[in-house]
Motif scaffolding. Structure first.
Motif, short mmCIF file in Angstrom:
data_model
loop_
_atom_site.label_atom_id
_atom_site.label_comp_id
_atom_site.label_asym_id
_atom_site.label_seq_id
_atom_site.Cartn_x
_atom_site.Cartn_y
_atom_site.Cartn_z
N THR A 21 5.44 27.09 5.09
CA THR A 21 4.32 26.43 4.41
C THR A 21 4.25 24.95 4.78
O THR A 21 3.15 24.40 4.88
CB THR A 21 4.45 26.56 2.88
N VAL A 22 5.41 24.33 4.99
CA VAL A 22 5.40 22.92 5.38
C VAL A 22 4.76 22.76 6.75
O VAL A 22 3.89 21.91 6.96
CB VAL A 22 6.83 22.34 5.37
N PHE A 23 5.18 23.59 7.72
CA PHE A 23 4.58 23.53 9.06
C PHE A 23 3.11 23.90 9.02
O PHE A 23 2.28 23.32 9.72
CB PHE A 23 5.34 24.47 10.00
N TRP A 24 2.77 24.87 8.23
CA TRP A 24 1.39 25.34 8.09
C TRP A 24 0.49 24.18 7.63
O TRP A 24 -0.61 24.00 8.11
CB TRP A 24 1.38 26.48 7.07
N GLU A 25 1.03 23.43 6.69
CA GLU A 25 0.22 22.36 6.09
C GLU A 25 0.16 21.11 6.97
O GLU A 25 -0.89 20.49 7.10
CB GLU A 25 0.80 21.99 4.72
N HIS A 26 1.27 20.75 7.57
CA HIS A 26 1.33 19.47 8.28
C HIS A 26 1.42 19.60 9.79
O HIS A 26 1.38 18.59 10.48
CB HIS A 26 2.50 18.65 7.78
N GLY A 27 1.58 20.82 10.30
CA GLY A 27 1.75 20.97 11.73
C GLY A 27 3.18 20.67 12.15
O GLY A 27 4.00 20.27 11.32
N PHE A 28 3.45 20.88 13.43
CA PHE A 28 4.82 20.69 13.90
C PHE A 28 5.24 19.23 13.88
O PHE A 28 6.25 18.87 13.27
CB PHE A 28 4.98 21.27 15.31
N ILE B 108 -13.63 14.19 16.69
CA ILE B 108 -13.74 14.19 15.22
C ILE B 108 -13.36 15.55 14.64
O ILE B 108 -12.64 15.64 13.65
CB ILE B 108 -15.16 13.78 14.79
N VAL B 109 -13.82 16.62 15.28
CA VAL B 109 -13.47 17.96 14.81
C VAL B 109 -11.97 18.18 14.90
O VAL B 109 -11.33 18.66 13.96
CB VAL B 109 -14.21 19.04 15.62
N LEU B 110 -11.38 17.80 16.02
CA LEU B 110 -9.98 18.08 16.27
C LEU B 110 -9.03 17.19 15.49
O LEU B 110 -7.83 17.46 15.42
CB LEU B 110 -9.68 17.99 17.76
N SER B 111 -9.53 16.13 14.91
CA SER B 111 -8.65 15.27 14.11
C SER B 111 -8.60 15.76 12.67
O SER B 111 -7.93 15.16 11.84
CB SER B 111 -9.12 13.83 14.17
N GLY B 112 -9.29 16.84 12.38
CA GLY B 112 -9.21 17.41 11.05
C GLY B 112 -7.91 18.15 10.85
O GLY B 112 -7.08 17.76 10.03
N PRO B 113 -7.70 19.20 11.60
CA PRO B 113 -6.53 20.03 11.39
C PRO B 113 -5.32 19.47 12.11
O PRO B 113 -5.43 18.53 12.87
CB PRO B 113 -6.94 21.33 12.04
N GLY B 114 -4.20 20.04 11.84
CA GLY B 114 -2.99 19.71 12.57
C GLY B 114 -2.66 18.24 12.46
O GLY B 114 -1.74 17.86 11.75
#
Lengths: 204, 204
Positions: A21-28, B108-114
């Motif tokens: 869940t941590v990786f899922w939320e914040h990425g690697f 802008i789109v790609l700075s949303g996730p991850g």
DNA sequence: TCTTTTCTGTAGTGATCGTTACAGATAGAG
DNA sequence: CTCTATCTGTAACGATCACTACAGAAAAGA
């Protein structure tokens, strides 16, 4: 046999689930070892003893995701008709992406952009996983053509690419705060295009 | 008058342009000050003197992106008909997303996730920018309904959400290495759905 | 020329990054 | 009990993070 030394003081599976869940939320890159150990309830040396390294924990987390939430897509594609399969894929994932009990969006889709796992091996692994989804959708549609479920002239590759693109977009929207209804409406619209997409209708 | 002390030893606009590409490629968190100063060809104190802080550079970079590549969507929506507008939006962005001269996908789109800009103010700003695109598309379609370009029964909100979702998905695919042709094929498929989407046709 | 103002390069701030050395604790094997 | 193997907590490693103190350089104004 087995377990000679001091036994592990925590449940490895539970800890891995929390790490996921941590990786899922914040990425690697966005998840630090401190974030992980805090959420997992263990110390850094325990983490390294049990998993090896940060990328190892990440790899196991991705594998776990694939076996749980990630399996939704695979299961949806088993629906009897192509239309039901694609619709289930969109709807089931739309629901999962907005499940309040888990981070929003798809862990694998969202770890592509922005996050940009700098580790080349992991990055390639993730690209491959995303490509595998496209392949699965394409294969399902091709089977539908074989079975007469879809017309022979149907451009399976294009249809698959479009619906996978929509699926990707759903993750971004979910991460941006879209509600279950928002995503459901997108799924409705996408399925309204189904007849035109698959050649059951032709444009005027 | 003006400029009393020692003059700046570099072109601020050029430096900002380079900073933009670094943020575009690696995201906010993924881009370090060292990455920025190296690419910009200046030292850290020069960066801070000219821009203020890392988030300030990021904000200016996003503003620059909006004024350049980000303006593609706004311009595309000015096409005479709704169909031409949406098609231009998809195609022009598909081209831009795979332009070998710039990072892939939409900044802008790609700075949303991850990536997940951890700074709340910046994060909210980005969410708002993405929402603005949806609003612009919806407004363009509503105008088309007013002008009789689209039928009155057309569900403008759903159509806008779907095509923006596809646009988001294009960024993810571009970042994953999709070619211009790949994205073009998705745009083709998405536009094949146009009549069904906008109510010019009804499903069988 | 001399002061004032601004920029630049060097060098370093404390904080956090992923990771680990080490010693004590706890188990099975002999 | 002793030996060996593994885990745990403390405490730290060097590297990098965003950021800046400081002194010298380079311009305008006097």
């Amino acid at each position: 046999m087995a377990t000679r030394g001091r036994p592990r003081g925590f449940d490895r599976d539970v800890a891995l689930r929390r790490a996921m869940t941590v990786f899922w939320e914040h990425g690697f890159e966005g998840a630090s070892i401190a974030d992980l150990t805090t959420t997992m309830g263990i110390s850094a040396p325990s983490l390294y003893a049990a998993f090896g390294s940060k990328v190892d924990v990440y790899r196991e987390s991705v594998a776990l995701y694939r076996a749980t939430d990630g399996a939704l897509t695979r299961r949806a594609l088993e629906a009897p008709t192509a239309r039901q399969a694609i619709e289930a894929m969109l709807r089931d994932n739309a629901d999962a992406y907005t499940d309040p009990g888990t981070p929003r969006g798809c862990m694998i889709v969202l770890s592509g952009p922005g996050d940009t796992v700098r580790d080349d091996a992991v990055h390639a692994f993730l690209v491959e996983l995303r490509a595998a989804t496209l392949d699965a959708v394409r294969a399902r549609l091709a089977r539908a053509v074989d079975e007469g479920d879809l017309p022979a002239g149907c451009d399976v590759g294009s249809v698959a690419e479009l619906y996978v693109t929509v699926l990707y977009g759903l993750s971004v929207k979910a991460r941006d705060g879209a509600t279950r209804d928002d995503l459901s409406r997108v799924a409705d619209a996408a399925m309204a295009a189904w007849p035109a997409m698959t050649g059951l209708l032709t444009a005027t």
